[in-house]
Design a protein around this motif. Structure first.
Motif, mmCIF file in Angstrom:
data_model
loop_
_atom_site.group_PDB
_atom_site.id
_atom_site.type_symbol
_atom_site.label_atom_id
_atom_site.label_comp_id
_atom_site.label_asym_id
_atom_site.label_seq_id
_atom_site.Cartn_x
_atom_site.Cartn_y
_atom_site.Cartn_z
ATOM 1 N N GLY A 60 57.452 16.479 19.869
ATOM 2 C CA GLY A 60 57.902 16.517 18.647
ATOM 3 C C GLY A 60 57.751 17.711 18.059
ATOM 4 O O GLY A 60 57.465 18.677 18.540
ATOM 5 N N ARG A 61 58.533 17.860 16.684
ATOM 6 C CA ARG A 61 58.301 19.194 15.993
ATOM 7 C C ARG A 61 58.119 19.077 14.586
ATOM 8 O O ARG A 61 58.596 18.192 14.023
ATOM 9 C CB ARG A 61 59.226 20.130 16.378
ATOM 10 C CG ARG A 61 60.914 19.974 16.454
ATOM 11 C CD ARG A 61 61.328 18.972 15.335
ATOM 12 N NE ARG A 61 62.743 19.237 15.286
ATOM 13 C CZ ARG A 61 63.434 19.298 14.114
ATOM 14 N NH1 ARG A 61 62.580 18.853 13.057
ATOM 15 N NH2 ARG A 61 64.621 19.243 13.968
ATOM 16 N N ILE A 62 57.448 20.038 14.019
ATOM 17 C CA ILE A 62 57.534 20.340 12.386
ATOM 18 C C ILE A 62 58.349 21.657 12.074
ATOM 19 O O ILE A 62 57.944 22.551 12.817
ATOM 20 C CB ILE A 62 56.002 20.557 12.019
ATOM 21 C CG1 ILE A 62 55.265 19.084 12.357
ATOM 22 C CG2 ILE A 62 55.894 20.863 10.567
ATOM 23 C CD1 ILE A 62 53.727 19.375 12.004
ATOM 24 N N PRO A 115 59.384 23.648 9.140
ATOM 25 C CA PRO A 115 59.687 23.930 7.825
ATOM 26 C C PRO A 115 60.681 25.018 7.545
ATOM 27 O O PRO A 115 60.244 25.908 8.520
ATOM 28 C CB PRO A 115 58.301 24.143 6.937
ATOM 29 C CG PRO A 115 57.210 24.353 8.206
ATOM 30 C CD PRO A 115 58.050 23.908 9.401
ATOM 31 N N THR A 116 61.399 25.328 6.467
ATOM 32 C CA THR A 116 62.054 26.321 5.934
ATOM 33 C C THR A 116 61.086 26.933 4.825
ATOM 34 O O THR A 116 60.902 26.406 3.861
ATOM 35 C CB THR A 116 63.396 26.036 5.697
ATOM 36 O OG1 THR A 116 64.018 25.451 6.620
ATOM 37 C CG2 THR A 116 64.196 27.276 5.096
ATOM 38 N N PRO A 117 60.695 28.318 5.151
ATOM 39 C CA PRO A 117 59.751 29.018 4.173
ATOM 40 C C PRO A 117 60.583 29.568 2.924
ATOM 41 O O PRO A 117 60.510 30.808 2.669
ATOM 42 C CB PRO A 117 59.050 30.050 5.096
ATOM 43 C CG PRO A 117 60.066 30.681 6.208
ATOM 44 C CD PRO A 117 60.795 29.239 6.259
ATOM 45 N N ASN A 122 58.849 27.898 12.888
ATOM 46 C CA ASN A 122 59.079 28.281 11.311
ATOM 47 C C ASN A 122 60.612 28.898 11.072
ATOM 48 O O ASN A 122 61.213 29.728 11.840
ATOM 49 C CB ASN A 122 58.189 29.662 11.304
ATOM 50 C CG ASN A 122 58.507 30.423 9.957
ATOM 51 O OD1 ASN A 122 58.752 29.918 8.916
ATOM 52 N ND2 ASN A 122 58.260 31.567 10.128
ATOM 53 N N GLU A 123 61.175 27.899 10.320
ATOM 54 C CA GLU A 123 62.738 28.269 10.268
ATOM 55 C C GLU A 123 63.237 29.094 9.227
ATOM 56 O O GLU A 123 63.846 28.747 8.256
ATOM 57 C CB GLU A 123 63.352 26.867 10.088
ATOM 58 C CG GLU A 123 63.125 25.755 10.972
ATOM 59 C CD GLU A 123 63.892 24.875 11.333
ATOM 60 O OE1 GLU A 123 64.797 24.159 10.520
ATOM 61 O OE2 GLU A 123 64.028 24.372 12.566
ATOM 62 N N ASP A 124 62.886 30.336 9.491
ATOM 63 C CA ASP A 124 63.046 31.490 8.643
ATOM 64 C C ASP A 124 64.159 32.519 8.934
ATOM 65 O O ASP A 124 64.265 33.418 9.092
ATOM 66 C CB ASP A 124 61.618 32.200 8.687
ATOM 67 C CG ASP A 124 61.608 32.883 10.378
ATOM 68 O OD1 ASP A 124 62.069 32.565 10.965
ATOM 69 O OD2 ASP A 124 60.884 33.977 10.360
#
Ligand code: GLU
Length: 293
Positions: free
Chosen positions: A4-6, A8-10, A40-42
């Motif tokens: 699975g994954r987490i 987030p967009t910072p 990290n969806e940066d």
């Protein structure tokens, strides 16, 4: 093995709604004896900030979450920051270009907003459909060696219905040109679009189930088209209801009253939050002061 994954967009501080979604993503992976990956969806250099990426990890650790792979702990599928994965997205763009799936498009978001209304205008997240007569031929794509300087759109197969069975939201079906139109895969400021990046990364990182908010249900239909076009295996999906404030509005990053950091500073215990989050079927409203500060 379950992966699975987490992700987030910072672009701001995480709020309670993010906390709950990520908590469940983590829990599903742990209950399955699987791995959880932190990505990290940066991607967007204008909107993403390293201090928010740092704060997101701090907040989630405070909640008691951990991860087996991520920007801070490494792993077999590095890098875990999207801003460092440009080669992967470019390779996918080339595949889509060569496969006749995408076309360059001069129209801006504003043009589209002016020309059309969203198909489900009552839903604040519904996007206007890209007008069919603004499409360019996909063969135009072959004139381009790079995606730079122009928007790129995926030409959706007319009238195709995408169906999937969601682990929480149940049976879903969305029809191209009715529920969504040709969508962006690359922006003219040379940033890959969310839809493309997330598909490329979930496949490259061997994710088996995507757990995220139900605001992305329609995106999943678009993403299934990308998986098929790129000949990548699609994961399973589990879309969770969003938390709303006492006025029924979705929580927003700009409202710091519901930020995890604010709650942490008020000495609220993470265990108290987790107890409320056990049952997703409970009412999804929270009663916190929602003053903007
Ligand atoms: N990065 C996205 C967000 O924070 C989530 C994307 C996803 O889970 O697919 O909204």
């Amino acid at each position: 093995m379950y992966r699975g994954r987490i992700a987030p967009t910072p672009t701001g501080l995480l709020h309670l709604g993010h906390g709950r979604t990520f908590y469940h993503a983590w829990l599903r992976a742990r209950n399955a004896g699987g791995a959880i990956i932190y990505r990290n969806e940066d991607l967007d250099p204008q909107r993403c900030k390293p201090e928010f990426a740092h704060a997101a990890m701090e907040d989630l650790r405070w909640l008691g979450l951990d991860w087996d792979e991520g920007p801070d702990v490494g792993g077999d599928f590095e890098p875990y920051d999207q801003s460092a994965r440009g080669d992967h997205y470019l390779a996918a763009w080339r595949n889509l270009r060569d496969g006749g799936w995408i076309y360059p498009c001069q129209r801006s978001r504003k043009d589209i907003a002016r020309a059309t209304v969203a198909p489900h205008a009552e839903d604040e997240l519904s996007e206007p459909l890209f007008p069919v007569d603004w499409r360019n031929p996909v063969k135009d794509a072959l004139d381009y060696g790079t995606p730079d300087g122009i928007n790129w759109r995926f030409r959706v197969p007319d009238g195709i219905t995408l169906r999937f069975s969601d682990a929480f939201a149940g049976e879903q079906s969305f029809t191209a040109l009715l529920d969504f139109g040709d969508f962006l895969v690359w922006r003219r400021d040379n940033v890959p679009a969310y839809e493309l990046a997330v598909v490329v990364d979930d496949a490259a990182m061997a994710i088996t189930e995507v757990v995220r908010g139900e605001d992305l249900l329609l995106s999943t239909a678009r993403q299934l088209l990308l998986y098929a076009a790129l000949r990548l295996p699609a994961p399973s999906f589990c879309h969770l209801p969003l938390l709303c404030d006492e006025n029924g509005r979705r929580l927003a990053k700009r409202n710091h009253a519901t930020a995890l950091k604010t709650l942490r500073e008020q000495s609220i215990q993470p265990a108290e939050l987790a107890i409320h989050w056990q049952s997703l079927k409970q009412a999804c409203r929270i009663h916190l002061k929602s003053t903007n500060n």
